[in-house]
Design a protein around this motif. Structure first.
Motif, PDB file in Angstrom:
ATOM      1  N   GLY A   1       0.824  -1.205   0.000  1.00  0.00           N
ATOM      2  CA  GLY A   1       0.000   0.000   0.000  1.00  0.00           C
ATOM      3  C   GLY A   1       0.861   1.258   0.000  1.00  0.00           C
ATOM      4  O   GLY A   1       0.609   2.204  -0.750  1.00  0.00           O
ATOM      5  N   ILE A   2       1.892   1.256   0.853  1.00  0.00           N
ATOM      6  CA  ILE A   2       2.801   2.417   0.934  1.00  0.00           C
ATOM      7  C   ILE A   2       3.531   2.613  -0.400  1.00  0.00           C
ATOM      8  O   ILE A   2       3.619   3.731  -0.921  1.00  0.00           O
TER       9      ILE A   2
ATOM     10  N   THR B   1       2.549   1.652  -3.372  1.00  0.00           N
ATOM     11  CA  THR B   1       1.590   2.072  -4.404  1.00  0.00           C
ATOM     12  C   THR B   1       1.289   3.569  -4.301  1.00  0.00           C
ATOM     13  O   THR B   1       1.302   4.282  -5.311  1.00  0.00           O
ATOM     14  N   VAL B   2       1.038   4.052  -3.075  1.00  0.00           N
ATOM     15  CA  VAL B   2       0.753   5.478  -2.896  1.00  0.00           C
ATOM     16  C   VAL B   2       1.995   6.306  -3.261  1.00  0.00           C
ATOM     17  O   VAL B   2       1.880   7.370  -3.879  1.00  0.00           O
TER      18      VAL B   2
ATOM     19  N   ARG C   1       1.607   9.088  -6.076  1.00  0.00           N
ATOM     20  CA  ARG C   1       1.677  10.494  -5.679  1.00  0.00           C
ATOM     21  C   ARG C   1       3.026  11.145  -5.965  1.00  0.00           C
ATOM     22  O   ARG C   1       3.080  12.346  -6.233  1.00  0.00           O
TER      23      ARG C   1
ATOM     24  N   LEU D   1      -5.344   6.924   2.872  1.00  0.00           N
ATOM     25  CA  LEU D   1      -4.305   7.176   1.853  1.00  0.00           C
ATOM     26  C   LEU D   1      -3.177   8.033   2.428  1.00  0.00           C
ATOM     27  O   LEU D   1      -2.013   7.849   2.074  1.00  0.00           O
ATOM     28  N   ASN D   2      -3.527   8.959   3.336  1.00  0.00           N
ATOM     29  CA  ASN D   2      -2.469   9.771   3.948  1.00  0.00           C
ATOM     30  C   ASN D   2      -1.624   8.961   4.937  1.00  0.00           C
ATOM     31  O   ASN D   2      -0.449   9.264   5.139  1.00  0.00           O
ATOM     32  N   PHE D   3      -2.215   7.934   5.534  1.00  0.00           N
ATOM     33  CA  PHE D   3      -1.402   7.017   6.351  1.00  0.00           C
ATOM     34  C   PHE D   3      -0.388   6.306   5.459  1.00  0.00           C
ATOM     35  O   PHE D   3       0.796   6.163   5.812  1.00  0.00           O
ATOM     36  N   LEU D   4      -0.856   5.877   4.281  1.00  0.00           N
ATOM     37  CA  LEU D   4       0.037   5.142   3.375  1.00  0.00           C
ATOM     38  C   LEU D   4       1.061   6.075   2.711  1.00  0.00           C
ATOM     39  O   LEU D   4       2.081   5.619   2.209  1.00  0.00           O
ATOM     40  N   ASP D   5       0.797   7.379   2.729  1.00  0.00           N
ATOM     41  CA  ASP D   5       1.704   8.353   2.101  1.00  0.00           C
ATOM     42  C   ASP D   5       2.796   8.775   3.101  1.00  0.00           C
ATOM     43  O   ASP D   5       2.887   9.929   3.509  1.00  0.00           O
ATOM     44  N   VAL D   6       3.623   7.798   3.451  1.00  0.00           N
ATOM     45  CA  VAL D   6       4.643   7.999   4.496  1.00  0.00           C
ATOM     46  C   VAL D   6       5.612   9.126   4.120  1.00  0.00           C
ATOM     47  O   VAL D   6       6.095   9.863   4.972  1.00  0.00           O
TER      48      VAL D   6
ATOM     49  N   ASP E   1      -0.264  10.798   7.765  1.00  0.00           N
ATOM     50  CA  ASP E   1      -1.173  10.899   8.908  1.00  0.00           C
ATOM     51  C   ASP E   1      -1.123   9.560   9.647  1.00  0.00           C
ATOM     52  O   ASP E   1      -1.680   8.576   9.183  1.00  0.00           O
TER      53      ASP E   1
ATOM     54  N   GLY F   1      -3.939   0.953  -1.908  1.00  0.00           N
ATOM     55  CA  GLY F   1      -3.207   2.191  -2.205  1.00  0.00           C
ATOM     56  C   GLY F   1      -3.821   2.975  -3.358  1.00  0.00           C
ATOM     57  O   GLY F   1      -3.703   4.191  -3.423  1.00  0.00           O
TER      58      GLY F   1
END
Lengths: 143, 138
Positions: free
Chosen positions: A130-131, A133-134, A138, B30-35, B40, B97
Motif C-alpha cells: 500500500g505504501i 503504491t501510494v 503520488r 491514503l495519507n497514512f500510506l503516504d509515508v 497521517d 493504495g
C-alpha cells in the motif's frame, strides 16, 4: 492533508476491537470483513452462517447513519470518483483479500493479537505494498 | 434469532468504531500510506487500540469451552506461509493504495453518498468471487 487524530483513532480502534471480541464471545467467529462478505456470496458452503453475516453487514452499513443521528456531526468522507481507478481498485482488493484469506480486519485486528504468523506476514505485506503504491501514484507519476 | 440480533449489534459497533477512528474516510487511509508525503499516522493508533482490546478480550473469551450461540469457536489453524497468502496480501495492498478502501470501510461507505463507492463495491464483490474460482478449496 488530514488531521492527525491519535485519541479518537485509539478510541475508535478499541471499539472495533470490542466488536471483534463480542463476535467471538457470541458467535465464536473471527471478525474478518472480507470473509464475512465472501460467505454471503454464492455458492453458499454453509447456509447456517448466512443470517448473522448478513446482519453484521447491515450493521456496518447503518453505523454511519446512527453516528450522524446520535452526534449530529457530519462524517468526513473524501473518495475518488474516477470510474477506472475505483473499478480497478475494487477488483484488485477483492481478488487480493480472497486469495490472501483476509484483510485489515481478519489479518490485522484479529490475527495479530492471536500472534498468527500468517496474519503478521500478510499485514506487513499489504501495508508495504500500500505504501509503495501510494508513493508511486503520488510522488513518481504525480510528482 | 439471537445470532442475527447480536450479529447486527457487532456490525453496528464495528462500523461505529470505523467512523469514530476516522478510518471510514479513504483520504485519511491514503495519507497514512503516504509515508513520504502528507503522512497521517492515525491508522497506527486505530490498529493499536483494536489489537490491545482483542489481545485481552480473546484471552478471556477463549477460556470458555464454547461461544454463547454456537457449538464451537472457529479459529484459523494454518501456519504455512504460502504463495497465495503473499500474492493476495500484495495485491490487496496495491488496490488499497489505489482507492483508499479496504473491505470494512467500503461497506460503511455504501450509504455515505460518494460516486466512487458505486464503482468500487460491485468490483470488490466480483474480485472476491473471482478469487474463489482461482483458489482451490483447502
Amino acid at each position: 492533508m488530514t488531521e492527525f487524530t491519535p485519541f479518537s483513532s485509539l478510541f475508535g480502534g478499541a471499539l472495533i476491537g470490542l466488536a471483534a471480541v463480542l463476535l467471538m464471545l457470541f458467535h465464536g467467529r473471527i471478525a474478518g470483513i472480507s470473509g464475512i462478505i465472501s460467505g454471503i456470496l454464492p455458492p453458499w458452503v454453509n447456509k447456517d452462517e448466512l443470517g448473522w453475516r448478513i446482519a453484521f453487514v447491515i450493521g456496518l452499513v447503518l453505523a454511519p447513519v446512527f453516528y450522524q443521528t446520535l452526534t449530529g456531526q457530519s462524517i468526513k468522507h473524501v473518495v475518488s470518483n474516477d470510474l477506472g481507478i475505483m473499478i480497478s481498485a475494487g477488483l484488485i482488493v477483492g481478488l487480493g483479500v480472497g486469495l490472501g484469506s483476509g484483510c485489515t480486519s481478519g489479518h490485522g485486528v484479529c490475527g495479530i493479537p492471536r500472534l498468527s504468523m500468517r496474519s503478521i506476514i500478510a499485514t506487513i505485506t499489504f501495508m508495504s505494498f500500500g505504501i509503495m503504491t501510494v508513493y508511486i501514484i503520488r510522488h513518481v507519476i504525480g510528482g | 434469532m439471537m445470532k442475527i440480533v447480536f450479529g447486527l449489534l457487532s456490525g453496528l459497533l464495528f462500523g461505529f468504531g470505523l467512523v469514530v477512528s476516522g478510518m471510514s474516510n479513504p483520504a485519511k487511509v491514503l495519507n497514512f500510506l503516504d509515508v513520504f508525503g502528507t503522512f497521517d499516522p492515525s491508522l497506527i493508533f486505530v490498529m493499536g487500540g483494536a489489537i490491545i482490546v482483542v489481545f485481552i478480550g480473546y484471552k478471556l473469551v477463549l477460556k470458555r469451552n464454547t461461544p454463547i450461540f454456537n457449538d464451537a469457536f472457529q479459529i484459523p489453524t494454518r501456519k504455512d506461509i504460502d504463495k497465495r497468502l503473499l500474492l493476495g496480501a500484495g495485491l490487496f495492498g496495491i488496490g488499497w493504495g489505489i482507492g483508499g478502501f479496504c473491505p470494512g470501510p467500503a461497506v460503511t461507505a455504501l450509504l455515505m453518498g460518494s460516486e466512487g463507492i458505486l464503482y468500487f463495491f460491485p468490483s470488490l464483490l466480483i474480485g472476491l468471487w473471482a478469487s474463489r474460482v482461482l483458489k482451490p478449496k483447502n
